[in-house]
Design a protein around this motif. Sequence first.
Motif, short mmCIF file in Angstrom:
data_model
loop_
_atom_site.label_atom_id
_atom_site.label_comp_id
_atom_site.label_asym_id
_atom_site.label_seq_id
_atom_site.Cartn_x
_atom_site.Cartn_y
_atom_site.Cartn_z
N ASN A 71 24.45 46.33 -7.74
CA ASN A 71 25.71 46.91 -7.28
C ASN A 71 26.53 45.94 -6.45
OD1 ASN A 71 23.84 46.94 -5.20
ND2 ASN A 71 24.53 48.88 -4.34
N ILE A 72 25.92 44.80 -6.09
CA ILE A 72 26.56 43.82 -5.20
C ILE A 72 26.75 42.48 -5.90
CG2 ILE A 72 26.27 42.47 -3.09
CD1 ILE A 72 26.95 45.32 -2.51
N ILE A 73 27.93 41.90 -5.74
CA ILE A 73 28.20 40.51 -6.13
C ILE A 73 28.52 39.75 -4.85
CG2 ILE A 73 29.66 38.96 -7.47
CD1 ILE A 73 30.39 41.31 -9.24
N SER A 74 27.73 38.74 -4.55
CA SER A 74 27.97 37.99 -3.30
C SER A 74 27.74 36.50 -3.51
CB SER A 74 27.05 38.50 -2.19
OG SER A 74 27.21 37.72 -1.02
N PHE A 75 28.69 35.73 -3.03
CA PHE A 75 28.57 34.26 -3.02
C PHE A 75 28.65 33.73 -1.59
CE2 PHE A 75 30.06 35.16 -7.30
CZ PHE A 75 29.20 34.37 -8.06
N ARG A 76 28.14 34.51 -0.67
CA ARG A 76 28.19 34.11 0.73
C ARG A 76 27.52 32.75 0.91
NH1 ARG A 76 26.15 38.67 4.63
NH2 ARG A 76 27.88 39.70 3.51
N GLN A 77 28.16 31.89 1.68
CA GLN A 77 27.66 30.54 1.90
C GLN A 77 26.86 30.48 3.18
OE1 GLN A 77 28.17 28.02 -0.46
NE2 GLN A 77 28.99 29.76 -1.62
N LEU A 85 35.95 35.35 -8.22
CA LEU A 85 35.32 34.09 -8.60
C LEU A 85 34.55 34.24 -9.92
CD1 LEU A 85 34.59 31.17 -8.00
CD2 LEU A 85 32.69 32.00 -6.58
N ILE A 86 33.83 35.34 -10.08
CA ILE A 86 33.11 35.58 -11.33
C ILE A 86 34.07 35.61 -12.51
CG2 ILE A 86 31.88 37.35 -12.64
CD1 ILE A 86 29.95 36.02 -10.98
N LYS A 87 35.20 36.26 -12.33
CA LYS A 87 36.19 36.36 -13.40
C LYS A 87 36.82 35.01 -13.71
CE LYS A 87 37.34 41.24 -12.63
NZ LYS A 87 38.39 42.22 -12.26
N GLU A 88 37.00 34.19 -12.68
CA GLU A 88 37.62 32.88 -12.88
C GLU A 88 36.75 31.98 -13.76
OE1 GLU A 88 38.46 31.33 -9.03
OE2 GLU A 88 40.26 32.56 -8.73
N VAL A 89 35.43 32.08 -13.62
CA VAL A 89 34.53 31.26 -14.44
C VAL A 89 34.19 31.97 -15.75
CG1 VAL A 89 33.55 30.02 -12.50
CG2 VAL A 89 32.48 32.15 -13.22
N GLU A 90 34.86 33.09 -16.01
CA GLU A 90 34.78 33.82 -17.27
C GLU A 90 33.38 34.35 -17.58
OE1 GLU A 90 36.56 31.28 -20.25
OE2 GLU A 90 38.54 32.09 -19.79
N PHE A 91 32.63 34.70 -16.55
CA PHE A 91 31.40 35.44 -16.76
C PHE A 91 31.74 36.93 -16.79
CE2 PHE A 91 28.91 31.77 -14.72
CZ PHE A 91 28.61 31.24 -15.96
N ASP A 92 30.83 37.71 -17.36
CA ASP A 92 31.11 39.13 -17.58
C ASP A 92 30.71 39.98 -16.39
OD1 ASP A 92 31.99 39.10 -20.46
OD2 ASP A 92 30.01 38.17 -20.68
N LYS A 135 32.77 48.75 -7.16
CA LYS A 135 33.97 48.12 -6.61
C LYS A 135 34.12 48.33 -5.11
CE LYS A 135 38.87 47.62 -7.83
NZ LYS A 135 39.94 48.13 -8.73
N HIS A 136 33.78 49.52 -4.64
CA HIS A 136 34.00 49.83 -3.23
C HIS A 136 32.99 49.15 -2.29
CE1 HIS A 136 31.19 52.85 -4.81
NE2 HIS A 136 30.65 52.86 -3.61
N LEU A 137 31.98 48.49 -2.85
CA LEU A 137 30.96 47.83 -2.03
C LEU A 137 31.12 46.31 -1.98
CD1 LEU A 137 27.77 49.79 -3.21
CD2 LEU A 137 29.11 50.18 -1.13
N ASN A 138 32.11 45.78 -2.68
CA ASN A 138 32.18 44.33 -2.87
C ASN A 138 33.43 43.69 -2.30
OD1 ASN A 138 29.90 43.27 -4.84
ND2 ASN A 138 30.41 45.34 -5.47
N GLU A 139 33.25 42.45 -1.88
CA GLU A 139 34.38 41.63 -1.45
C GLU A 139 35.18 41.21 -2.68
OE1 GLU A 139 32.97 38.31 0.73
OE2 GLU A 139 31.69 39.49 2.06
N ALA A 140 36.47 41.29 -2.57
CA ALA A 140 37.33 40.96 -3.71
C ALA A 140 37.18 39.51 -4.15
CB ALA A 140 38.78 41.26 -3.36
N ASP A 141 36.94 38.60 -3.19
CA ASP A 141 36.85 37.18 -3.52
C ASP A 141 35.67 36.88 -4.45
OD1 ASP A 141 39.08 36.65 -2.04
OD2 ASP A 141 38.00 35.89 -0.27
N SER A 142 34.53 37.53 -4.23
CA SER A 142 33.37 37.29 -5.08
C SER A 142 33.61 37.77 -6.50
CB SER A 142 32.14 37.99 -4.49
OG SER A 142 31.76 37.42 -3.25
N VAL A 143 34.23 38.93 -6.63
CA VAL A 143 34.54 39.45 -7.95
C VAL A 143 35.54 38.54 -8.66
CG1 VAL A 143 35.49 41.41 -9.22
CG2 VAL A 143 34.07 41.82 -7.20
#
Length: 356
Positions: free
Chosen positions: A136-142, A183-190, A173-181
């Motif tokens: 349910n979470i997408i995170s690219f926290r550094q 980024l996934i779309k920018e690299v064209e992953f599903d 959607k309500h649990l995720n940071e918009a930036d991480s989502v």
Amino acid sequence: MNFEDFILSPRNFKTESWQIGSRITRQIKEDSIVLLFVSDCRGAGGEAEIQDFTGIRKEFYKLSQLDFEVPVVDLGDLISGKSVQDSHYIIQEVLSACHQQRAIPVVIGGSNDFSYSLFSALNIYRKNINYTQISNIISFRQDEAMDEYTFLGKIFSTKDFSIRNYHHLAYQKHLNEADSVRLIKEVEFDIIRLAEMMNSTEKTEPFFRRADLVTVNCDAVESFGEPFSLHPQVNGLNRREICAYMKEIGLSENLQSVGIFNYNIYSDSILNQQLAAQMLWYLIEGINIQRSHPKERQYEIFYVLINDRQYAFKRDTFSNLWYFGDDDDIRNCIPCSRRDFDEAKKGWLNSRLTKA
């Protein structure tokens, strides 16, 4: 490396001949399914003390073995390392031993950051990995620390890692940071939202069909009564849906490793233990079905005309699975669904099929 130094052997349970527990062994075998239970939840804010998985085992061992032929190994319970990094290292060593025997390791318990260990161990033996995650979470926290919020960024940024496709399923959607989502779309992953996975597996089955690695974050499963996961959620895949998806995971043509993480290992709820056990059972059923499929396949081909351009779809006459493309080598065609074909006949072609 002597696994007895850091793996506690499971206790024996009395089972009947028709139950899966009667055929489970303790040593890694070629082409087997190897279960490893992990207690280290530090990556999700939990503890590392050894936990008792007896409840899950009892529920799992008493399930039917049907006509399963693939050997099942219960390796035991991993003793956590002094640090999270130590636990990651030990797990990678165990997984490497499994891959050398062409066995499929299934890690149960522990925090979601151990997905990194599964990827790392597999990357030694296989390049261009197809990785599907249910979370349910997408995170690219550094951060230097390895935890459930940083592991995905480390997988994508490690120079020696080779990833071909990444599919992220069941995000909310309500649990995720918009930036991480973004980024996934920018690299064209599903990215597939939870709502798109409910009621039927048909739409998302193609994302499992060629997966080398699949990890399941139990936070993506709804809790009922006592929390099912380390971060329980009121919304998520229900009990029937997650079992259906576990079977789809097992049906993958290329499956090499599976992780079931963030399960609430502190729970004494028999319902939670039954669900975890049945998730394992459906995974094993899928693997056995996949192994029984004939190696030689026959395909029907269908052509669709959209805006004066012709597109080809293929249907496997044995499995009834669909593919997009007209290449003679089916491995060069893209897994899709019957729904994709039906939509194409109406003039709408899924952009996922043409982005390559």
